[in-house]
Design a protein around this motif. Structure first.
Motif, PDB file in Angstrom:
ATOM      1  N   LYS A  45      32.639  17.419 -23.686  1.00  0.00           N
ATOM      2  CA  LYS A  45      31.731  16.711 -24.600  1.00  0.00           C
ATOM      3  C   LYS A  45      30.914  15.711 -23.797  1.00  0.00           C
ATOM      4  N   ASN A  73      23.800  18.408 -37.511  1.00  0.00           N
ATOM      5  CA  ASN A  73      24.762  17.422 -37.056  1.00  0.00           C
ATOM      6  C   ASN A  73      24.060  16.155 -36.604  1.00  0.00           C
ATOM      7  N   GLY A  76      26.284  11.484 -33.042  1.00  0.00           N
ATOM      8  CA  GLY A  76      26.048  10.171 -32.421  1.00  0.00           C
ATOM      9  C   GLY A  76      26.873   9.932 -31.171  1.00  0.00           C
ATOM     10  N   LEU A  77      27.139  11.009 -30.443  1.00  0.00           N
ATOM     11  CA  LEU A  77      27.863  10.946 -29.161  1.00  0.00           C
ATOM     12  C   LEU A  77      29.255  10.312 -29.268  1.00  0.00           C
TER      13      LEU A  77
HETATM   14  O1  LIG Z   1      23.266  16.165 -27.408  1.00  0.00           O
HETATM   15  C1  LIG Z   1      23.734  16.234 -28.557  1.00  0.00           C
HETATM   16  N1  LIG Z   1      23.273  17.166 -29.404  1.00  0.00           N
HETATM   17  C2  LIG Z   1      23.674  17.238 -30.693  1.00  0.00           C
HETATM   18  O2  LIG Z   1      23.171  18.101 -31.449  1.00  0.00           O
HETATM   19  N2  LIG Z   1      24.631  16.373 -31.143  1.00  0.00           N
HETATM   20  C3  LIG Z   1      25.347  15.578 -30.242  1.00  0.00           C
HETATM   21  C4  LIG Z   1      25.754  14.242 -30.816  1.00  0.00           C
HETATM   22  O3  LIG Z   1      25.169  13.811 -31.824  1.00  0.00           O
HETATM   23  O4  LIG Z   1      26.657  13.632 -30.219  1.00  0.00           O
HETATM   24  N3  LIG Z   1      24.690  15.366 -28.985  1.00  0.00           N
END
Ligand SMILES: O=C1NC(=O)NC(C(=O)O)N1
Length: 315
Positions: A45, A73, A76-77
């Motif tokens: 992640k 989604n 927010g990391l």
């Molecule tokens: O780079 C990202 N892309 C996404 O679609 N969602 C995640 C996130 O929101 O953490 N991060």
């Protein structure tokens, strides 16, 4: 019988399939499940220097019902913080499959601090720098600010001692933007791969019965994934495949079966990532998609990925 064997940055992989960063890869139990799965590689992640809770829930929804299939989604990391993933890189079994580590610092200094630690760690993990998270309130996507992207690449490639790394790009929608982004990337030979695409940022899903948005953060605005993004993902894979002949392209976006994986490879991808479909099906998806891809290759008389990889025909 056909083979899915391939290589990436001179590393052998049993097959070209892996997870998209962010999906099934935030904590050790998920990473162990990916290691046990039939994926050819895996990525962590995107992490920030410090742990983050991320955005309030609900922050992920599958867009099903009578609509085409996909997801929205605004996570927010959320992540366990860089040290957690650095520790995982130190205990990963690299004989089983290659590991990518994704970083998404909230500032240039945070990215440089993580890059510096990774350089000192001399880990076999492959660095993927996320330039495209659309969901941190107040944070613009670096991939859409060409000056900031150029500055970051100069500092990060230098800080990483010109070791090979890659970048996770947002989708672009204009030929002039493909040209400008590729021109910047081609000035950094140590950027050995680009991963196209991240979600299509700031879409809005609305539920007709409740007459409401369906995710909480940012008034319902979030990144789009799944069937909706496949044509855009294929375009970005092929655009950078054509413009960056010295770099590898990793395809991401809209892959849920052997068919879309085949299309990404045909468009020029060397590896193929799955996000939404993996989120919904779990790591068993890799065995299914592998079998489907092999079956398509057999039907077409292809023995190896190189028989069709990057060989998209035009009219
Ligand atoms: O780079 C990202 N892309 C996404 O679609 N969602 C995640 C996130 O929101 O953490 N991060």
């Amino acid at each position: 019988t056909p083979s899915l064997a391939t290589t990436f940055l001179d590393l052998p992989l049993t097959n070209p399939l892996m997870n998209a960063s962010g999906v099934w890869c935030s904590v050790a139990s998920q990473l162990e499940a990916l290691l046990e799965s039939e994926s050819g590689a895996m990525v962590t992640k995107s992490c920030t220097l410090e742990p983050r809770d991320g955005n309030p829930e609900p922050r992920y929804r599958v867009l099903d019902g009578n609509k085409p299939w996909g997801s929205i989604n605004s996570m927010g990391l959320p992540n366990e913080g860089f040290p957690y993933y650095l520790r995982y890189t130190e205990r990963h079994d690299y004989e089983t499959k290659p590991l990518f580590i994704s970083i998404s610092g909230l500032t240039l200094d945070d990215n440089l601090a993580m890059v510096d630690s990774l350089k000192d760690a001399v880990t076999p993990a492959i660095l993927e720098v996320n330039l495209s998270c659309p969901n941190v309130p107040g944070k613009a996507q670096l991939g859409y600010d060409f000056d900031a992207m150029d500055t970051l690449l100069a500092e990060v490639t230098s800080g990483y001692g010109q070791r090979q790394l890659g970048v996770k790009l947002p989708p672009y929608f204009d030929i002039a933007h493909f040209d400008e982004a590729a021109a910047i990337l081609n000035r950094y030979p140590s950027v050995a791969f680009v991963t196209c695409i991240n979600s299509i940022g700031n879409a809005l899903a609305i539920d007709i019965n409740s007459e409401s948005v369906i995710i909480k953060p940012k008034d319902g605005f979030g990144g789009l994934g799944g069937d909706y993004v496949l044509p855009t993902a294929l375009a970005n894979v092929n655009a950078f495949f054509r413009r960056c002949p010295e770099k590898a392209v990793i395809g991401c976006g809209g892959v849920k079966s052997g068919q879309e994986a085949f299309l990404h490879l045909l468009a020029g991808a060397t590896l193929v990532q799955m996000g939404t479909a993996l989120y919904e099906e779990g790591p068993g998806i890799f065995a299914r998609v592998k079998a489907e891809l092999l079956s398509i290759m057999a039907q077409k008389g292809y023995e190896n990925l190189s028989d069709f990889q990057g060989k998209l025909k035009t009219l």
